[in-house]
Design a protein around this motif. Sequence first.
Motif, PDB file in Angstrom:
ATOM      1  N   LEU A  55     -12.184   8.308  -3.942  1.00 15.72           N
ATOM      2  CA  LEU A  55     -11.101   8.130  -4.906  1.00 15.72           C
ATOM      3  C   LEU A  55      -9.814   7.690  -4.215  1.00 15.72           C
ATOM      4  CD1 LEU A  55     -11.696  11.216  -7.219  1.00 15.72           C
ATOM      5  CD2 LEU A  55     -12.462   8.873  -7.534  1.00 15.72           C
ATOM      6  N   TYR A  56      -9.535   8.266  -3.035  1.00 14.03           N
ATOM      7  CA  TYR A  56      -8.350   7.857  -2.286  1.00 14.03           C
ATOM      8  C   TYR A  56      -8.481   6.425  -1.770  1.00 14.03           C
ATOM      9  CZ  TYR A  56      -6.815  12.701  -2.414  1.00 14.03           C
ATOM     10  OH  TYR A  56      -6.411  13.927  -2.837  1.00 14.03           O
ATOM     11  N   TRP A  57      -9.682   6.072  -1.292  1.00 12.11           N
ATOM     12  CA  TRP A  57      -9.908   4.695  -0.828  1.00 12.11           C
ATOM     13  C   TRP A  57      -9.748   3.705  -1.970  1.00 12.11           C
ATOM     14  CZ3 TRP A  57     -10.125   2.193   3.605  1.00 12.11           C
ATOM     15  CH2 TRP A  57     -10.297   2.927   4.777  1.00 12.11           C
ATOM     16  N   ALA A  58     -10.255   4.057  -3.145  1.00  9.39           N
ATOM     17  CA  ALA A  58     -10.149   3.155  -4.298  1.00  9.39           C
ATOM     18  C   ALA A  58      -8.690   2.923  -4.665  1.00  9.39           C
ATOM     19  CB  ALA A  58     -10.915   3.726  -5.488  1.00  9.39           C
ATOM     20  N   ALA A  59      -7.919   3.991  -4.739  1.00  5.67           N
ATOM     21  CA  ALA A  59      -6.501   3.849  -5.079  1.00  5.67           C
ATOM     22  C   ALA A  59      -5.757   3.067  -4.002  1.00  5.67           C
ATOM     23  CB  ALA A  59      -5.867   5.228  -5.263  1.00  5.67           C
ATOM     24  N   GLY A  60      -6.065   3.329  -2.743  1.00  4.65           N
ATOM     25  CA  GLY A  60      -5.412   2.620  -1.650  1.00  4.65           C
ATOM     26  C   GLY A  60      -5.754   1.138  -1.617  1.00  4.65           C
ATOM     27  N   LEU A  61      -7.008   0.795  -1.853  1.00  8.66           N
ATOM     28  CA  LEU A  61      -7.403  -0.614  -1.837  1.00  8.66           C
ATOM     29  C   LEU A  61      -6.834  -1.370  -3.034  1.00  8.66           C
ATOM     30  CD1 LEU A  61     -11.068  -0.247  -0.598  1.00  8.66           C
ATOM     31  CD2 LEU A  61      -9.220  -1.440   0.588  1.00  8.66           C
ATOM     32  N   LEU A  62      -6.768  -0.733  -4.189  1.00  7.80           N
ATOM     33  CA  LEU A  62      -6.150  -1.391  -5.341  1.00  7.80           C
ATOM     34  C   LEU A  62      -4.650  -1.597  -5.099  1.00  7.80           C
ATOM     35  CD1 LEU A  62      -7.957   0.352  -8.330  1.00  7.80           C
ATOM     36  CD2 LEU A  62      -8.209  -2.011  -7.568  1.00  7.80           C
ATOM     37  N   ALA A  63      -4.013  -0.628  -4.481  1.00  3.00           N
ATOM     38  CA  ALA A  63      -2.587  -0.794  -4.153  1.00  3.00           C
ATOM     39  C   ALA A  63      -2.395  -1.899  -3.111  1.00  3.00           C
ATOM     40  CB  ALA A  63      -2.011   0.519  -3.644  1.00  3.00           C
ATOM     41  N   LEU A  64      -3.292  -1.967  -2.131  1.00  4.27           N
ATOM     42  CA  LEU A  64      -3.205  -3.013  -1.112  1.00  4.27           C
ATOM     43  C   LEU A  64      -3.352  -4.398  -1.730  1.00  4.27           C
ATOM     44  CD1 LEU A  64      -3.067  -3.817   1.898  1.00  4.27           C
ATOM     45  CD2 LEU A  64      -5.569  -3.657   1.905  1.00  4.27           C
ATOM     46  N   ALA A  65      -4.232  -4.522  -2.717  1.00  2.00           N
ATOM     47  CA  ALA A  65      -4.410  -5.818  -3.382  1.00  2.00           C
ATOM     48  C   ALA A  65      -3.113  -6.268  -4.059  1.00  2.00           C
ATOM     49  CB  ALA A  65      -5.538  -5.736  -4.407  1.00  2.00           C
ATOM     50  N   TRP A  66      -2.339  -5.339  -4.570  1.00  2.00           N
ATOM     51  CA  TRP A  66      -1.055  -5.688  -5.192  1.00  2.00           C
ATOM     52  C   TRP A  66       0.032  -5.929  -4.159  1.00  2.00           C
ATOM     53  CZ3 TRP A  66      -0.205  -7.243  -9.931  1.00  2.00           C
ATOM     54  CH2 TRP A  66      -1.093  -6.869 -10.943  1.00  2.00           C
ATOM     55  N   LEU A  67      -0.015  -5.239  -3.017  1.00  2.00           N
ATOM     56  CA  LEU A  67       1.080  -5.282  -2.059  1.00  2.00           C
ATOM     57  C   LEU A  67       0.975  -6.389  -1.019  1.00  2.00           C
ATOM     58  CD1 LEU A  67       1.562  -1.470  -1.467  1.00  2.00           C
ATOM     59  CD2 LEU A  67       2.937  -3.005  -2.862  1.00  2.00           C
ATOM     60  N   LEU A  68      -0.182  -7.030  -0.895  1.00  2.00           N
ATOM     61  CA  LEU A  68      -0.299  -8.123   0.066  1.00  2.00           C
ATOM     62  C   LEU A  68       0.677  -9.238  -0.294  1.00  2.00           C
ATOM     63  CD1 LEU A  68      -4.154  -8.424   0.587  1.00  2.00           C
ATOM     64  CD2 LEU A  68      -2.460  -7.862   2.314  1.00  2.00           C
ATOM     65  N   PRO A  69       1.194  -9.955   0.706  1.00  2.00           N
ATOM     66  CA  PRO A  69       2.098 -11.073   0.402  1.00  2.00           C
ATOM     67  C   PRO A  69       1.423 -12.100  -0.514  1.00  2.00           C
ATOM     68  CG  PRO A  69       2.176 -10.566   2.724  1.00  2.00           C
ATOM     69  CD  PRO A  69       1.068  -9.738   2.137  1.00  2.00           C
ATOM     70  N   HIS A  70       2.213 -12.774  -1.303  1.00  2.00           N
ATOM     71  CA  HIS A  70       1.704 -13.643  -2.360  1.00  2.00           C
ATOM     72  C   HIS A  70       1.431 -15.069  -1.883  1.00  2.00           C
ATOM     73  CE1 HIS A  70       4.278 -10.772  -4.957  1.00  2.00           C
ATOM     74  NE2 HIS A  70       3.176 -10.200  -4.524  1.00  2.00           N
ATOM     75  N   ARG A  71       0.916 -15.212  -0.681  1.00  2.00           N
ATOM     76  CA  ARG A  71       0.601 -16.533  -0.145  1.00  2.00           C
ATOM     77  C   ARG A  71      -0.835 -16.906  -0.460  1.00  2.00           C
ATOM     78  NH1 ARG A  71       3.430 -14.462   4.589  1.00  2.00           N
ATOM     79  NH2 ARG A  71       1.375 -13.945   5.393  1.00  2.00           N
ATOM     80  N   ARG A  72      -1.089 -18.205  -0.551  1.00  2.00           N
ATOM     81  CA  ARG A  72      -2.428 -18.710  -0.815  1.00  2.00           C
ATOM     82  C   ARG A  72      -3.388 -18.349   0.314  1.00  2.00           C
ATOM     83  NH1 ARG A  72      -4.263 -22.468  -4.436  1.00  2.00           N
ATOM     84  NH2 ARG A  72      -2.141 -23.021  -5.006  1.00  2.00           N
ATOM     85  N   SER A  73      -2.890 -18.260   1.538  1.00  2.00           N
ATOM     86  CA  SER A  73      -3.749 -17.949   2.680  1.00  2.00           C
ATOM     87  C   SER A  73      -4.295 -16.525   2.621  1.00  2.00           C
ATOM     88  CB  SER A  73      -2.989 -18.149   3.990  1.00  2.00           C
ATOM     89  OG  SER A  73      -1.900 -17.251   4.071  1.00  2.00           O
ATOM     90  N   LEU A  74      -3.681 -15.643   1.840  1.00  2.00           N
ATOM     91  CA  LEU A  74      -4.154 -14.264   1.712  1.00  2.00           C
ATOM     92  C   LEU A  74      -4.947 -14.034   0.428  1.00  2.00           C
ATOM     93  CD1 LEU A  74      -1.052 -12.389   3.084  1.00  2.00           C
ATOM     94  CD2 LEU A  74      -3.266 -12.694   4.175  1.00  2.00           C
ATOM     95  N   ARG A  75      -5.444 -15.113  -0.168  1.00  2.00           N
ATOM     96  CA  ARG A  75      -6.222 -14.984  -1.400  1.00  2.00           C
ATOM     97  C   ARG A  75      -7.528 -14.229  -1.140  1.00  2.00           C
ATOM     98  NH1 ARG A  75      -7.777 -20.260  -4.674  1.00  2.00           N
ATOM     99  NH2 ARG A  75      -7.143 -20.999  -2.649  1.00  2.00           N
ATOM    100  N   ALA A  76      -8.239 -14.577  -0.070  1.00  2.00           N
ATOM    101  CA  ALA A  76      -9.517 -13.917   0.231  1.00  2.00           C
ATOM    102  C   ALA A  76      -9.334 -12.436   0.556  1.00  2.00           C
ATOM    103  CB  ALA A  76     -10.232 -14.647   1.358  1.00  2.00           C
TER     104      ALA A  76
END
Length: 106
Positions: A55-76
């Motif tokens: 549950l902690y990993w799920a919340a952390g990974l979903l938060a990471l998906a939102w917090l990554l910089p909004h560049r095209r190179s970080l799409r993957a």
Amino acid sequence: MPHDDMSPPAARPGTAHPTWWRTPLVASAFGLPCLGLEYVWFRSEDGAGAFGGILYWAAGLLALAWLLPHRRSLRAPRMLAAGAGLGCALLPVLFALALGVALTAN
């Protein structure tokens, strides 16, 4: 070297990906309600037990998906973080369904 204004926006360094938010939104739309239900379910059973870390990993990974910089190179990496977060959020529910099917098959 001067910046060429005729180049497409994706070719310019440092430009934001225009649809960066779609993948985290879809993963969060399915994952966050599952996490909420699992939290209530595990809370009523006096703790998450073996699924607490997931549950902690799920919340952390979903938060990471939102917090990554909004560049095209970080799409993957954004798609991988959102997909892994969604998978971790769905894992306890899918495990309970598989266990229920296995027990009723006898």
